[in-house]
Design an enzyme around this catalytic site. Structure first.
Site, short mmCIF file in Angstrom:
data_model
loop_
_atom_site.label_atom_id
_atom_site.label_comp_id
_atom_site.label_asym_id
_atom_site.label_seq_id
_atom_site.Cartn_x
_atom_site.Cartn_y
_atom_site.Cartn_z
N HIS A 191 36.17 37.16 35.64
CA HIS A 191 37.16 38.02 35.23
C HIS A 191 36.36 38.89 34.19
CE1 HIS A 191 40.37 37.59 37.80
NE2 HIS A 191 40.85 36.29 37.44
N GLU B 63 40.12 39.60 41.24
CA GLU B 63 39.96 38.13 41.54
C GLU B 63 38.78 37.71 42.29
OE1 GLU B 63 42.36 36.29 40.30
OE2 GLU B 63 42.21 34.25 41.27
N HIS C 150 36.05 30.63 36.28
CA HIS C 150 37.13 31.78 36.93
C HIS C 150 37.17 32.74 35.69
CE1 HIS C 150 40.33 32.82 39.51
NE2 HIS C 150 40.68 33.21 38.49
N GLU C 151 37.62 32.23 34.63
CA GLU C 151 37.88 33.49 33.59
C GLU C 151 36.46 34.06 33.45
OE1 GLU C 151 40.97 34.18 33.20
OE2 GLU C 151 41.72 32.47 34.41
ZN ZN Z 1 42.05 34.80 38.37
#
Ligand code: ZN
Ligand code: ZN
Length: 494
Positions: free
Chosen positions: A264, A290, A260-261
């Protein structure tokens, strides 16, 4: 001096101050000794204030006016630059400094009370503070201004151009299709049992690093460190950092948080140098940002082809998985189970948590719902959407920090991220016919290259809706997301 260059030089100072504040804050959340907190809070506060003063100053207004006067001859980038800073300047200027200060103080008090109230699961203790926050947020919405709905003024901070009416159009079909899907999946067979832990943290850390390398995160322009809550921070060109946390009992939260990170971070690492320090050097919006994290976390990380490749890495680092196969692990990580807690939600139930928050926020901002009745309404909605009632308010209405911090209008970003991710993935599949074969062989480069070109390269130049139209041919729509879930879960539970 050319007015655009004058403007760029001025906003660069703002961005550098913000970067310095972000670095001090990164350190606070990773390596700072506990007793440094008070002094650090002052330093971060000072840097942010200096940046804010420059943002609302008449000097910036003057520079913007000069730049606006000559804009007809400007490039797309120049126009985006001026539009971005005009909007930021006007929005922040619309709020009288005294009121802003009151808002900041009220929120910081509310946040401290929220922490205690959550620990005791005592909503009554929090209610008066939340009431004050809601009143102030409603006042701010009026000052910021809107065309259709006061909620739009709040959304604008996170998702430029988004409207409450548009969100309603999207949430309706989502709710109508997700609620029965969740019910149907609950009747399906349970996923395979997981190997027993503990799973040593150093091994999980190495696995997270491996996952980040696999998706193309550049460690020569970043770092991976531990923190209590995972986050990503861009500190300028060549320095985009990721943090993560690990649980000894379960290796998957740490792995998926890393993906997830990492998503980003790939976005920020992919923004072109020419946009550095302009303010256009970040994502198009919170929702689009996101989308990049959700895409790598769910669309890729929870796909069978990903596990066909990554399974050997999992076994290598966590030998407890030796007796499993790729498809078994894939089934483990795709489990659907309604939970009262949003951050534990799977990809099917997640958007229902957001639909609920959006409805309640709207009712609070419109003044249709009193803070006192919030827990009751929360539990009713949980029951009708997910078929569960939270065991207590700590795992119900008190679970998130956002409202105590005055962040109304933020939650929809999470949902938009899920929807945009599915739209982008559908377009990428179309553009790259052997995309899934590549993923299954551990080659993420074609997908990353496509995202770089269609999304990352544009930074903040286009508003989200326009970016999505350019990349996928369509503005926001829930269709690809719903199709994706149905295809996947029909197959999983065939
Ligand atoms: Zn996020
Ligand atoms: Zn390996």
């Amino acid at each position: 001096m050319n007015p655009i260059e004058g403007l760029k030089g001025y906003v660069r100072e703002i961005r550098e101050l913000e970067a310095a504040a972000a670095l001090a804050h990164w350190d606070q959340r990773t390596y700072m000794p506990p007793r440094g907190l008070e002094a650090r809070a002052q330093v971060v506060g000072r840097l942010k204030r200096l940046a804010f003063e420059r943002l609302v100053s008449p000097k910036l207004d003057q520079l913007l006016k000069e730049a606006e006067a000559g804009l007809d001859a400007g490039s797309e980038l120049d126009r985006a630059l001026v539009r971005h800073w005009r909007r930021e300047h006007d929005r922040k200027r619309a709020i009288p400094p005294d009121l802003y200060q009151k808002f900041v103080e009220t929120c910081s008090r509310a946040e401290a009370v929220w922490e205690q109230a959550k620990a005791k699961s005592d909503f009554a203790m929090f209610a008066p503070h939340l009431g004050e926050v809601v009143e102030l947020v409603r006042k701010l919405a009026e000052l910021l201004g809107y065309e259709e709905h006061p909620y739009d003024a709040l959304l604008e901070e996170y998702e430029p151009g988004m409207r409450a009416s548009r969100l309603k159009e999207v949430i309706e079909p989502l709710r109508a299709e997700l609620v029965p899907l969740v019910q149907r999946l609950e009747e399906g067979s349970p996923p395979p049992a997981r190997p027993a832990g503990p799973f040593p943290v150093p091994a999980q850390r190495a696995l997270a690093r491996k996952a980040l390398e696999l998706i193309g995160y550049d460690f020569s322009a970043g770092r991976l460190d531990d923190s209590v809550h995972p986050f990503t921070v861009g500190l300028g060109p060549g320095d985009v950092r990721v943090t993560n946390r690990y649980s000894e009992d379960d290796p998957f939260p740490g792995l998926f948080a890393a993906l997830h990170e990492g998503g980003h971070a790939l976005y920020d690492q992919g923004v072109p140098r020419e946009l550095a320090w302009t303010g256009l050097d970040s994502g198009a919006s919170f929702g689009v940002h996101e989308s990049q994290s959700r895409l790598w976390e769910n669309q890729i990380g929870r796909s069978l082809p990903f596990w066909q490749f990554f399974h050997h890495c999992l076994v290598e680092h966590l030998p407890a998985f030796r007796g499993t196969g790729p498809e078994e692990v894939w089934r483990m990580v795709c489990e659907v189970r309604p939970s009262p807690v949003r951050v534990e939600a799977d990809e099917v139930t997640y958007n229902l948590h957001i639909a609920l928050r959006f409805e309640l926020e709207l009712a609070l901002i419109e003044g249709r719902l009193s803070v006192e009745r919030l827990p009751e309404r929360w539990n009713q909605a949980m029951e009708s959407y997910l078929g569960i009632i939270p065991p207590d308010d700590a795992r119900g209405v008190l679970q998130d920090v956002h409202w105590s911090g005055g962040m109304f209008g933020y939650f929809p970003s999470y949902m938009l991220g899920n929807l945009y991710a599915a739209q982008l993935m559908a377009a990428a599949e179309h553009a790259i016919p052997d995309l899934w074969d590549k993923v299954a062989s551990g080659d993420m480069r074609p997908l990353l290259a496509w995202l770089r070109e269609e999304v990352h390269a544009h930074g903040r130049i286009y508003p989200p809706e326009e970016l999505m139209k350019r990349a996928t041919g369509e503005g926001l729509t829930p269709r690809p997301f719903l199709d994706y879930l149905k295809r996947k879960y029909d197959w999983l539970f065939r």
